[in-house]
Scaffold this motif. Structure first.
Motif, PDB file in Angstrom:
ATOM      1  N   SER A  54       0.844  -1.196   0.000  1.00 30.97           N
ATOM      2  CA  SER A  54       0.000   0.000   0.000  1.00 30.97           C
ATOM      3  C   SER A  54       0.883   1.251   0.000  1.00 30.97           C
ATOM      4  N   ALA A  55       0.627   2.131  -0.971  1.00 25.89           N
ATOM      5  CA  ALA A  55       1.418   3.363  -1.076  1.00 25.89           C
ATOM      6  C   ALA A  55       1.190   4.246   0.162  1.00 25.89           C
ATOM      7  N   LYS A  56      -0.061   4.311   0.616  1.00 27.84           N
ATOM      8  CA  LYS A  56      -0.376   5.167   1.790  1.00 27.84           C
ATOM      9  C   LYS A  56       0.352   4.646   3.030  1.00 27.84           C
ATOM     10  N   ALA A  57       0.342   3.312   3.195  1.00 26.88           N
ATOM     11  CA  ALA A  57       1.015   2.736   4.370  1.00 26.88           C
ATOM     12  C   ALA A  57       2.516   3.028   4.293  1.00 26.88           C
ATOM     13  N   TYR A  58       3.084   2.944   3.085  1.00 27.65           N
ATOM     14  CA  TYR A  58       4.507   3.259   2.923  1.00 27.65           C
ATOM     15  C   TYR A  58       4.785   4.702   3.371  1.00 27.65           C
ATOM     16  N   GLU A  59       3.931   5.627   2.908  1.00 26.90           N
ATOM     17  CA  GLU A  59       4.167   7.044   3.247  1.00 26.90           C
ATOM     18  C   GLU A  59       4.147   7.250   4.768  1.00 26.90           C
TER      19      GLU A  59
END
Ligand SMILES: Cc1cc2nc3c(=O)[nH]c(=O)nc-3n(C[C@H](O)[C@H](O)[C@H](O)COP(=O)(O)OP(=O)(O)OC[C@H]3O[C@@H](n4cnc5c(N)ncnc54)[C@H](O)[C@@H]3O)c2cc1C
Length: 423
Positions: A19-24
């Motif tokens: 997940s891109a959001k979780a990475y951020e």
């Protein structure tokens, strides 16, 4: 940050692996030195690792659980920072000095300015520490013989700045500047106006993109700008790729090689000796699970919703090789963050870096915009009272020490400028 932390008094982050959001959020927490535990919830079965979450919560990822038990569903960096109490409004209408960018240059300027009595505000669009905050280990900064993680160095500087009374505005970005009545008026991305008698631009540089098709599609879902330390432990037993031949790529290769099965460093040129510090080159050569692919460029990114494979062009042989990988970290030099200056009298060089001091005298536009009898101070731009420090400055050295040094030095010139203003 440590994946083995079991203490419930720390932040817990639940999300899908790619997940891109979780990475951020992971990257932001890591750079902000917040202890957290990352729990992957890829399928309903994984809920056994989070028994207090409900079945329907699997549709509300990423979820952050704060130390007091508050659950933030479908959350993002801004909401997490707000709940951690890090987002505030400016306390004053006007400041003696506004500093844009909280990397080494901005943090150092903030420490000196506030300790010398200036009413100072420090504005940071992302996480404290800038590029340095993403470094796993800075080994050449004076005073730390065993090296120091960039995020830890930045956190120490933040505490020091706050101790001296600096006001820090996080997740705020200056987007447009105007100079009038001997003050700088900056439009902030959130619509607010920031006014100060002098300013220091310490907005540094950002990684360049590869400019490949699908690069945006896989951003933070297999393709990452920089190589944040938060990702290293997720690369266990994986073959990962890092693009770049400079110190940031070299450091990342060394750090990730502790976790990954194999690290391939993709380098455009035929050697690393000109772009990489000698100590890093020696270590990379000695590390059995790092390979250097010289004369190589990434030519294609392949996957469905997330990165699965890459093509690498071997430029000498003119052949293409395909590799399976879920992690490509891009660490290739930077573009200065100076868009905010484009409609001002601030002179930039061809690449967008801010020109300062004696460098300005050779510039044709300088005669038209500089109206004072005195010459610009060493770190002063072509607008009196507006200074630049660190990587964003034309001709800067691109090191933590030089950026911190310029930040401190810029404050001395701010004092001189303000003294003349009030005469
Ligand atoms: C991975 C990595 C490892 C490195 N390792 C070393 C090392 O070992 N030794 C060494 O000496 N150097 C190292 N460097 C280089 C060093 O980190 C940089 O030279 C240094 O961080 C530059 O500092 P700076 O403050 O000028 O800019 P930056 O660190 O780039 O900070 C600029 C800050 O400004 C913020 N910003 C940008 N635009 C705006 C805006 N409009 N409004 C508000 N804020 C804004 C950014 O978010 C950022 O936080 C490394 C760099 C990287 C990327």
């Amino acid at each position: 940050m440590n994946e083995n932390l079991t203490n419930t008094k720390i932040v817990h982050l639940y999300g899908k692996s790619n997940s891109a959001k979780a990475y951020e959020i992971r990257d932001f927490l890591n750079r902000s030195v917040v202890a957290f535990k990352w729990i992957e919830l890829n399928t309903l079965k994984d809920l056994k690792n989070a028994p207090h979450l409900k079945k329907e919560d699997a549709e509300r990822l990423p979820i952050v659980e704060l130390p007091d038990g508050t659950l933030l569903y479908k959350t993002n960096v801004e909401k997490v920072a707000t709940h951690l109490g890090w987002i505030s409004k400016p306390k004053h209408k006007e400041y003696d000095l506004s500093i844009y960018g909280a990397g080494p240059a901005g943090l150092s300027a903030a420490v000196y300015a506030a300790s010398e009595g200036l009413r100072t505000v420090l504005i940071e669009k992302s996480a404290i520490g800038g590029q340095a905050g993403t470094s796993s280990l800075i080994e050449n900064y004076m005073g730390f013989p065993n090296g120091i993680a960039g995020a830890d160095l930045a956190e120490r500087a933040r505490q020091q700045a706050v101790k001296f009374g600096v006001e820090i505005l996080m997740l705020r970005e200056g987007v447009k500047a105007q100079f009038k009545n001997q003050q700088i008026h900056v439009n902030m991305a959130d619509g607010e106006m920031m006014i100060a008698n002098a300013n220091i631009c310490a907005t540094g540089v950002e990684y360049r993109k590869l400019n490949l098709e699908n690069e945006a599609k896989y951003l933070n879902k297999g393709v990452y700008y920089g190589a944040g330390a938060s990702e290293a432990f997720l690369c266990e037993d994986k073959h990962i790729f890092i693009v770049g031949g400079g110190n940031s790529a070299g450091q990342a290769a060394m750090y990730f090689s502790k976790f990954a099965k194999k690290v391939s460093l993709i380098v455009r040129s035929g050697n690393l000796s000109e772009s990489l510090s000698h100590y890093l080159l020696t270590r990379i050569e000695e590390k059995p699970n790092i390979e250097v692919l010289y004369n190589s460029e990434v030519s294609e990114l392949i996957g469905e919703n997330e990165l699965k494979r890459i093509h690498i062009k071997r430029t000498q042989e003119n052949t293409i090789e395909e590799y399976d990988t879920e992690r490509l970290f891009i660490c290739i030099g930077g573009i200065p963050n100076t868009e905010w200056a484009k409609d001002t009298d601030i002179i930039r060089d061809k690449s967008g870096y801010l020109m300062t001091g004696a460098d300005l005298s050779n510039n044709g536009k300088f005669v038209d915009c500089w109206k004072l009898e005195r010459e610009p101070f060493f770190l002063e731009t072509s607008v009196p009272g507006s200074f630049a420090a660190g990587d964003v400055r034309h001709g800067s050295v691109k090191r933590v020490a030089s950026s911190a040094g310029e930040g401190a030095m810029a404050v001395t010139f701010v004092h001189k400028y303000l003294e003349n203003l009030h005469k």
